[in-house]
Design an enzyme around this catalytic site. Sequence first.
Site, PDB file in Angstrom:
ATOM      1  N   PRO A  14      -4.850   6.145  17.180  1.00 49.74           N
ATOM      2  CA  PRO A  14      -4.697   5.422  15.904  1.00 49.74           C
ATOM      3  C   PRO A  14      -4.643   6.327  14.672  1.00 49.74           C
ATOM      4  CG  PRO A  14      -6.900   5.072  16.815  1.00 49.74           C
ATOM      5  CD  PRO A  14      -6.164   5.940  17.787  1.00 49.74           C
TER       6      PRO A  14
ATOM      7  N   TYR B  37      -8.782   9.853   3.620  1.00 50.25           N
ATOM      8  CA  TYR B  37      -9.034  10.731   4.762  1.00 50.25           C
ATOM      9  C   TYR B  37      -9.994  11.820   4.288  1.00 50.25           C
ATOM     10  CZ  TYR B  37      -4.785   8.645   6.812  1.00 50.25           C
ATOM     11  OH  TYR B  37      -3.851   7.782   7.311  1.00 50.25           O
TER      12      TYR B  37
ATOM     13  N   LYS C 266       0.293   3.915  14.131  1.00 50.39           N
ATOM     14  CA  LYS C 266       1.648   3.679  14.637  1.00 50.39           C
ATOM     15  C   LYS C 266       1.719   2.625  15.739  1.00 50.39           C
ATOM     16  CE  LYS C 266       4.028   6.973  12.507  1.00 50.39           C
ATOM     17  NZ  LYS C 266       4.663   6.521  11.270  1.00 50.39           N
TER      18      LYS C 266
ATOM     19  N   HIS D   3       0.843  -1.199   0.000  1.00 52.45           N
ATOM     20  CA  HIS D   3       0.000   0.000   0.000  1.00 52.45           C
ATOM     21  C   HIS D   3       0.871   1.239   0.000  1.00 52.45           C
ATOM     22  CE1 HIS D   3      -3.623   2.226   0.492  1.00 52.45           C
ATOM     23  NE2 HIS D   3      -4.322   1.124   0.576  1.00 52.45           N
TER      24      HIS D   3
ATOM     25  N   TYR E  94       5.098   9.070   7.923  1.00 51.50           N
ATOM     26  CA  TYR E  94       3.910   8.215   7.826  1.00 51.50           C
ATOM     27  C   TYR E  94       4.314   6.742   7.831  1.00 51.50           C
ATOM     28  CZ  TYR E  94      -0.847   7.195   6.047  1.00 51.50           C
ATOM     29  OH  TYR E  94      -2.132   6.768   5.884  1.00 51.50           O
TER      30      TYR E  94
END
Length: 381
Positions: free
Chosen positions: A283, A191, A287, A72, A378
Amino acid sequence: IDADVLITGAGPAGLVLGNLLRAAGIDCLILERQSREHVENRARAGFLAANSVRVLTGNGLADGLLRDGARHDTCAFRTDQAEFELKYGELGTGEVHTVYPQQFLVTDLIAEFLARGGEIRFETEVTSVSGTEATVIADDLLLRAEYIAGCDGQHGVSRQSVPARIFRRDHEISWLAILAEAPPSMSAIGYAIHERGFAGHMARTSTVTRYYLEVPRGEDPAAWPDERIWDELHVRMAAGYHGELKRGPIIERRIVDLGSRVMDTIQRGKLFLAGDAASLISPSAAKGANLALMEAEILAGALVAALEKGDTTALDRYSADCLPRIWRAQEFSHWMINLLHSPPGYGDEALFLRGLRDARLESLRVSRAHQNFFAENYVGI
Ligand code: RFL
C-alpha cells in the site's frame, strides 16, 4: 448454464466489472464469501487516481464519489527538522486524487449492480474454480458459465487455478494500519521519515483519518493501545515542531506486511483474474484499488466483445495488456518503499542505505524533473 459471467468476490474489481457487464446487458452473478454488511463496512483504500474516477464517471458509477469525495492534490514529506510539500496536482500530468473511502464505493457499487439487474450471493464461499471447464464450486454447488472472472482478492482461490510463474517480494517491512475517529491533522498526505521508523497520515473523511506506523515484523496490534499510538505518531511526525495531531479514538488497528506479487499470466482458459487476485501491491503508493479498477474496465470490454461479437482478440491479450501496467505500478510502489524506509540499526550497510534514502528525498525536494516524475507516477498508472 448459471450465468454468462460468474464473478468471484464483491470487492472493487468484481463490482466494477459486474456493473460494466450489466450496462451491456450481460447476465452475471457475483459470489461473495462475506455478508453484505461486512463488505459495506470494510475500510481499506481511499485514494482514487484520475483513471479510476474516469472509469467510474464514464460508466454512471460516480454519484456518491462526486457528491462526497474530496479533491486531494498535495503531499508533504517531513523529517524532524524540515518539511517540504509537493503540489502534485500542479506537476507531472496535473492530475489529482479523489478521496472516497473504499467501503462507500463498494456500497454504491452493490446498490447500482442490483439496480442494473445483477445478482449477488453473499455468504457464499467459492472453494474451487476451473478455467478449462468454466465452472465454479461454491457451497458444494457446481455452477457453470461462459466465462469466469476471478476477483476474490489476495486470499481468494481463483488465482490458484491459473498455472503461472509467480514473482514475489517480501519487503520485510510491516505497518500498523490505523483508523482514527479524528479529523485530519494536515491538509496534505503526510509522509514522515524518522529514525524510529516511517509514519504516514492520510485523510479519509472530515471525521476519520488513516495513519500508518512502521513496526517490527510479527508485532501484535494489541501492544498498541490508543495512547501509545498517538505518542509514537507525535514523535515520528515531529508534531511538537510541525503542529499538534488531532487525536481521537482508534477504531481500527491491523498489521499489514508489505509484500508484492506478480504472475506471468493472469488468465487460464475461460478464467481471467482482476484486482488483488491478479497482483498484490504494497500500500506504499496507494495503487491496489486503482489497479483493480483499471483491470476491471479492460476485462469488461474484452468480455463484451467475446460474448456479443464472438471476438476473443482482446480476451486473448488480456494478460499482455495488463501486465506492463501492473509492473509499472509495482516499480513506483517499490520506489516509494525505498523513499520512506531504511533498514534499522547503525551498521555500515544500514547507514549506506539511509544515505541513499536521504539523497533520494533531497533530490525530490530540489529537482523539478524528479518532482514531475513523482507526480506522474503517483496519480497515474
Ligand atoms: P478485495 O477488495 O479484497 O475483494 C475481494 C472479495 O472477494 C471475497 N472473497 C471470496 N468470495 C467468495 N469465495 C471466496 N473463496 C473468496 N475469497 C475472497 C472477499 O470477501 C472480498 O469481498 O479485492 P479487489 O476487488 O481486487 O480490490 C482490491 C482492493 O481492495 C485493494 O487493492 C486496496 O484496498 C488496497 N489498498 C489501497 N489501494 C488503493 O488504491 N489506495 C489506497 O489508499 C489503499 N489503501 C489498501 C489501503 C489496502 C489496505 N489493506 C487492508 C491491505 C490501505 C490498507 C490498510
